[in-house]
Each structure stands twice: as C-alpha cells, then as structure tokens.
Scaffold this active site. Structure first.
Site, PDB file in Angstrom:
ATOM      1  N   GLU A 130       0.881  -1.164   0.000  1.00 22.02           N
ATOM      2  CA  GLU A 130       0.000   0.000   0.000  1.00 22.02           C
ATOM      3  C   GLU A 130       0.919   1.213   0.000  1.00 22.02           C
ATOM      4  OE1 GLU A 130      -2.672   0.126   3.342  1.00 22.02           O
ATOM      5  OE2 GLU A 130      -3.431   2.093   2.729  1.00 22.02           O
TER       6      GLU A 130
ATOM      7  N   ARG B 118       5.166 -12.954   9.463  1.00 19.47           N
ATOM      8  CA  ARG B 118       5.867 -11.711   9.145  1.00 19.47           C
ATOM      9  C   ARG B 118       7.201 -11.659   9.895  1.00 19.47           C
ATOM     10  NH1 ARG B 118       2.263  -7.728   9.098  1.00 19.47           N
ATOM     11  NH2 ARG B 118       3.643  -6.021   9.550  1.00 19.47           N
TER      12      ARG B 118
ATOM     13  N   LYS C  40       4.607   0.588   9.405  1.00 15.51           N
ATOM     14  CA  LYS C  40       4.683   1.877   8.720  1.00 15.51           C
ATOM     15  C   LYS C  40       4.108   2.999   9.574  1.00 15.51           C
ATOM     16  CE  LYS C  40       3.150   0.093   4.802  1.00 15.51           C
ATOM     17  NZ  LYS C  40       2.594  -0.065   3.478  1.00 15.51           N
TER      18      LYS C  40
HETATM   19  P1  ATP Z   1       2.907  -2.450   8.071  1.00  5.96           P
HETATM   20  O1  ATP Z   1       2.217  -3.345   9.040  1.00  5.96           O
HETATM   21  O2  ATP Z   1       4.353  -2.294   8.303  1.00  5.96           O
HETATM   22  O3  ATP Z   1       2.239  -1.134   7.907  1.00  5.96           O
HETATM   23  P2  ATP Z   1       1.578  -3.525   5.842  1.00  5.96           P
HETATM   24  O4  ATP Z   1       1.304  -4.975   5.884  1.00  5.96           O
HETATM   25  O5  ATP Z   1       0.443  -2.637   6.135  1.00  5.96           O
HETATM   26  O6  ATP Z   1       2.835  -3.212   6.698  1.00  5.96           O
HETATM   27  P3  ATP Z   1       1.685  -3.405   3.028  1.00  5.96           P
HETATM   28  O7  ATP Z   1       2.117  -2.275   2.190  1.00  5.96           O
HETATM   29  O8  ATP Z   1       0.254  -3.756   3.036  1.00  5.96           O
HETATM   30  O9  ATP Z   1       2.178  -3.091   4.465  1.00  5.96           O
HETATM   31  O10 ATP Z   1       2.575  -4.690   2.738  1.00  5.96           O
HETATM   32  C1  ATP Z   1       2.883  -5.178   1.470  1.00  5.96           C
HETATM   33  C2  ATP Z   1       3.217  -6.631   1.595  1.00  5.96           C
HETATM   34  O11 ATP Z   1       4.317  -6.809   2.466  1.00  5.96           O
HETATM   35  C3  ATP Z   1       2.065  -7.413   2.174  1.00  5.96           C
HETATM   36  O12 ATP Z   1       1.901  -8.593   1.424  1.00  5.96           O
HETATM   37  C4  ATP Z   1       2.488  -7.701   3.567  1.00  5.96           C
HETATM   38  O13 ATP Z   1       1.934  -8.904   4.015  1.00  5.96           O
HETATM   39  C5  ATP Z   1       4.006  -7.757   3.451  1.00  5.96           C
HETATM   40  N1  ATP Z   1       4.628  -7.391   4.728  1.00  5.96           N
HETATM   41  C6  ATP Z   1       4.434  -6.270   5.438  1.00  5.96           C
HETATM   42  N2  ATP Z   1       5.135  -6.289   6.591  1.00  5.96           N
HETATM   43  C7  ATP Z   1       5.809  -7.467   6.600  1.00  5.96           C
HETATM   44  C8  ATP Z   1       6.710  -8.089   7.524  1.00  5.96           C
HETATM   45  N3  ATP Z   1       7.064  -7.502   8.673  1.00  5.96           N
HETATM   46  N4  ATP Z   1       7.203  -9.299   7.194  1.00  5.96           N
HETATM   47  C9  ATP Z   1       6.876  -9.890   6.045  1.00  5.96           C
HETATM   48  N5  ATP Z   1       6.037  -9.364   5.143  1.00  5.96           N
HETATM   49  C10 ATP Z   1       5.494  -8.171   5.405  1.00  5.96           C
HETATM   50 MG    MG Z   2      -1.315  -3.487   4.846  1.00  8.41          MG
END
Ligand code: ATP
Ligand code: MG
Length: 581
Positions: free
Chosen positions: A37, A262, A272
């Site tokens: 995102e 994760r 984020k």
């Molecule tokens: P955050 O929780 O840090 O805001 P998010 O999941 O909201 O991260 P996205 O932009 O939606 O961020 O993530 C893009 C991809 O990266 C998704 O498929 C998500 O599952 C993966 N992802 C995000 N954080 C991690 C992590 N700590 N370890 C592994 N994969 C991750």
């Molecule tokens: Mg997300």
C-alpha cells in the site's frame, strides 16, 4: 524426501507450489505479486515478502507483479510509489511491464459490486459506524442483522448509484456483503465492501467518491491479474474465508491465498504507522535516516542488497510468528562486508603521536593491502610522517593485564609502518593526554625492513599532515535494550537516546575519492560508507556496523569468561576477527 536430494529443504510454500505444478493446476503457471500500500516507505519486513514473491517466480519460471494496493486515498502519495519502486529494484528484482495499481481496476471493481447486488449478495446499509459496531456482536456473541439487510436488489442498485454519484455524505451509507451475521469469523459478519469517501486520489483524482475496501479490492485484483498464489502475512489468515467467498460468488479466477509469518526484529519497529510517527515527529531525519529499518535507510547506511537477500534466505519462511535478533542480520552483513569492503585506516578518537627521532620533513609512502580477502583489490600508498594521529584508546597509562597496545616503555607496530618504542607523554592542565612520544626503529619497516624484531600489538594511524577530517556518524539501535525500557508498549519511550553519535575523525587522504555506495572497513574499528550528504570539502561517513557485535565486546570488557556456550562464542569471534585482519 523421495529423491534423497541433499539440497536445502523446501519451505511449505514451495511444497504447495510444487504439488500444484505436478497436478498442472493453473495450467502449470506460477504467478505471484508483491502488493504494497503506497502509504509509507518499505521496511526490512517488506524485503522478506519481496524476496519470497519475486524469488518464487524466479525459481519456478513464473512471474511476479508489482501492485500498488491504493484503495485508501487519504493516506497515499506518489512519493511512496516512487520510493517503493526504487527499493524493489535496488533489492535486485524486476517486474518488467507488470506494474499495476488497484485503482486501475476501480471501474471493474464497481461492476463486480453491482453484480453482487444483483445476485442478492450485497446491500446498502444505513447504519452509522457506531451502530454497525454494536450490531456486529463480539467474539462470544453473534451479531444482529442490519434492518437494511433484506432490501430488494433494485433498491440497493439505486442507493449504490446514489453513493457513486456523490449524493450521500461520508459515513452515511456503506455497501456490505451479505454473508452471515452469526459467523464465528467476524470478517464474515456482513463486511463493508464499499464506503463513501470524498477525497482526492493520487491517481484517479476526483473521479470517485466511493472506494472499495481492501479485502474486496485485494482478492479481485489478484483474480484480474491471473495470480496463482496470493501470499500474505498471517494476520490475514482469518480474512481468507472472505477472500474465497467473494471470488466464489462472482465465479472468477480464484488464486490460492497462503499465509506466512511476518518478520519482526529486536531493537527496532516494523510498522509503517510507527515509522511515520518517527519521521513526522522528528525523532529521525526522514524515512531514509540510517537508523530506520526502512530499505532506503539501510541502503543509505551502507547495507548491501545481497546481504539483505541472504538474511531473508537465512531466516526462512514459516507459519509461526517470532522475533529475529538484530544481531543475526548484522552477522550476515559482516560476513559479506568482510569479503567486499576495501580496508582503510581512520582514527575516530584521535590523539597525537610524535616520533621524536623521525626526520622532520620526511614523508614515506607505505604500501597497504586493500583487501586481504581479495588479492585483486591490490594495494595503495599511504603517507607516513613524524606526527601521526592514533586512537586514544590504543594508549593506556596504566595498562590492564595482557595489554598489547601502547604504554610508556612498551613497543608496538604501526600497521604497514615501523615498530615504535613509547617513551613519554604530555598532558594539559586538566590532566588530559595531548601528546604521546616515541622513537622508531628504522630497521623494522613493514615488508622491507631487515630487522627480525617482532612485537605483539599493531595499531592503525594516519599522518597528521596528510589526513582529511571527516564527520563520522556512529549509529546504535533505534530502541533501547528492552530490559532498560520501563513501558515496553510505548515505543516512543523506548527510543534509544544514543542511537546517533557524531564525531570528527581523521581518514587517509585517499578517502577524498571514496566511492559513493561502497563499503569500507576502517581497520580495527568498523565498516563505513559515504553518506549522501558528504561533499568533497566535508566528508561524512555512516558507520554501517561494528566489526564484532557489542555483546561479545561487553563480555570481554567485563572479563566474564564463561565456560561452555559463551566460551565457544568467544572462539568464533576470534576466528571472525582473524578473517577481518
Ligand atoms: P505495516 O504493518 O508495516 O504497515 P503492511 O502490511 O500494512 O505493513 P503493506 O504495504 O500492506 O504493508 O505490505 C505489502 C506486503 O508486504 C504485504 O503482502 C504484507 O503482508 C508484506 N509485509 C508487510 N510487513 C511485513 C513483515 N514484517 N514481514 C513480512 N512481510 C510483510
Ligand atoms: Mg497493509
């Protein structure tokens, strides 16, 4: 294992894919996607997902898309879109011409929503957020049906059209999937799939005032792109029934959602939202501050892409959440830097060394090895003269036992130079040492000297008349040791006040031509790289990582030599040190 192959064992996702390939599922295609995102910069957790998704596509000769899940216009920005592309490319992956945006599908997603309404699978609900929450029930109690649940499709179509036309205020109407208000899975209790939001979107501008919810847009975007394996993190496990429900009701291509754990790392934050807080409140100097666990921060700090990829390979893919020690990432990094970093001498905490019997105006060029791990890296010439800078820590007035460095009456070797005998020191009125005096033994010149003399210690130096001053930025972890943190739930209160220390160091004159983006080993201290703020008249270096981890240093300082495991660790450290010399 049927074939008895001695190769690395497969993770559970590889096993799923290999079974699918065997059964010719999806016509033998493997198509994954990385779906960020664009509401922040990518962090090392995302790197795990990038390596996994792009890595699987490479391994099984498939494809991996880059897709921006841009369904929430209020938080998204093109700055993030650009940085995400830079980061994925820097990590070494390529999406060719397959860069997509969920917002590209807004028309199609709208049509799918209309189809659900027509089929009696979605309805416009007038409950406000508060009532909706109440009607939703709890984990132990079923929810209650909305009074609008049984509207006729025609009425729903009309209301949805009015939402789309901008006639409805934000928060008033939503479009909900009609599933099951009594489901034990809260995600199936008639989830909202469209909401009114009158904000400007970074790509579609003001075209839309209704936006699809993430769960609705995500699965359908996967479907539209022909994704075969939709890999996400564990927290989406109980969204999977909704993912499946939407695709089944619409009868469209149905990728398989697979969840993995994760990445969490000690001594830093990995969300984020929190990273944005650090940036916006000025706790760090931006998303690419070298203390940040962002990919851009790590790149600026001097981490290499291959070390990050290697780290992701090392930690592997599992279904169990856990936390990885930051020291593991650092050790993978050190291993790589040790093989690639050019060596140089730099004095971080300087004190003057004067060689009283060395001719005043003489300058000799000493030949120094650029990288003992890589014979092709060659040698360089380093100027040597009567007055040098050495590390203050390399001199002890009252030396501890087994001291191999400098003290009055003892001898050491100046690396690539001569053996010197320390004669006396000079202090200022406050008792601080300002000069260390010595004499040199002219027969002991490194490489060419005729003397057989040997000493135990060797220290690094730079010639005072030739050295360049440089700002060195010494980074420590973003967060304090959890044991020193009173309220672990308040991450701002756990910020390490010593995460950045700035010093002025002296570096070899040749470092004025240091290559941006290349790592250097400042001998005996740490790995460094040029910072983007560095200029020819003001060099700035970031410390990437120390040569050994501070845990073992602390142990040595405390003199706590333990038996068993700790002892073993000490042994490994020594080996590592040897390699680095
Ligand atoms: P955050 O929780 O840090 O805001 P998010 O999941 O909201 O991260 P996205 O932009 O939606 O961020 O993530 C893009 C991809 O990266 C998704 O498929 C998500 O599952 C993966 N992802 C995000 N954080 C991690 C992590 N700590 N370890 C592994 N994969 C991750
Ligand atoms: Mg997300």
């Amino acid at each position: 294992m049927a074939d008895g192959d001695a190769g690395p064992s497969k993770n559970f996702i590889q096993t799923i894919i290999e079974d699918d390939l065997k059964n010719n599922k999806n016509d033998g295609r493997v198509h994954t996607r990385f779906p960020p995102e664009p509401n922040g910069y990518l962090h090392i957790g995302h790197a795990k997902s990038i390596c996994l998704n792009f890595g699987l596509a490479q391994e099984y000769k498939g494809q991996c898309n880059l897709r921006f899940d841009d369904t929430n216009p209020s938080k998204e920005d093109t700055e993030y879109v650009d940085s995400i592309q830079d980061d994925v490319r820097w990590l070494g992956f390529d999406w060719d011409d397959r860069k997509f945006y969920a917002s590209d599908y807004f028309d199609k997603l709208h049509d799918y929503a209309v189809e659900l309404i027509k089929g009696g699978h979605a309805y416009v609900c007038e409950l406000n957020a508060e009532d909706m929450r109440e009607f939703r029930g709890t984990l132990t109690e079923p929810g209650k049906n909305s009074p609008h649940r049984d509207r006729a499709p025609e009425e729903n179509l009309d209301l949805f059209a009015r939402m789309k036309a901008g006639e409805i205020d934000e928060g008033k109407y939503t479009l909900r999937a009609k599933i099951d208000m009594a489901s034990p899975n809260m995600n199936l209790r008639d989830p909202v799939i469209y909401r009114v939001q009158k904000s400007h979107h970074h790509r579609t501008g003001d075209t839309w005032c209704i936006y699809p919810m993430y769960d609705f847009a995500h699965g359908l975007s996967d479907s539209l792109e022909g994704i075969t394996h939709s890999i996400c993190t564990l927290e989406f496990e109980n969204h999977r029934p909704l993912y499946d429900w939407i695709l089944e009701k619409l009868g469209v291509h149905h990728p398989q959602q697979i969840e993995f754990a994760r990445l969490n790392l000690t001594r830093t934050v990995m969300s984020k939202r929190k990273l944005r807080e650090l940036v916006e409140q000025g706790h760090v100097r931006g998303w690419d501050d070298p203390r940040m666990p962002t990919i851009s921060g790590m790149r600026r700090r001097g981490y290499t892409a291959s070390a990050i990829r290697e780290f992701c390979k090392t930690i592997g893919i599992t279904k169990f959440n856990g936390t990885i020690e930051m020291s593991l990432l650092e050790s993978v990094l050190r291993k790589e830097l040790n093989t690639v970093a050019l060596r140089t001498m730099a004095v971080l905490n300087p004190v003057k060394l004067i060689i009283d019997n060395y001719p005043d105006d003489q300058v000799e060029m000493m030949s120094a090895v650029n990288n003992p791990q890589d014979p092709e890296a060659g040698k360089r010439e380093v100027p040597f003269s009567k007055e040098l800078w050495i590390e203050r820590d390399d001199f002890a007035e009252v030396p501890p036992k087994k001291w191999r460095r400098m003290t009055v009456g003892k001898s050491v070797r100046l690396r690539y130079g001569y053996i010197i005998d320390c004669t006396h020191i000079v202090k200022d009125d406050a008792g601080v040492i300002t000069e260390i005096h010595c004499s040199y033994d002219a027969e002991t010149r490194s490489g060419t000297g005729t003397s057989e003399r040997k000493v135990k210690g060797a220290i690094h130096w730079v010639s005072a008349a030739h050295a360049k001053g440089a700002e060195v930025r010494l980074y420590d972890y973003l967060l304090k040791d959890p044991e020193e943190c009173e309220d672990k739930d308040d991450f701002l209160a756990c910020l390490n006040p010593n995460s950045l220390k700035v010093q002025t160091a002296y570096v070899e004159p040749g470092m004025k031509d240091a290559a941006a983006g290349s790592p250097y080993q400042f001998e005996r201290t740490a790995y460094f790289t040029l910072d983007k703020e560095s200029q020819s008249d003001k060099l700035v270096f970031n410390r990437i990582v120390t040569l050994r981890d501070s845990f073992s240093k602390k142990q040595k300082k405390g003199g706590q030599q333990k038996k068993g495991g700790q002892q073993k660790k000490g042994g490994q450290q020594k080996k590592q040190k040897k390699q680095q010399d």
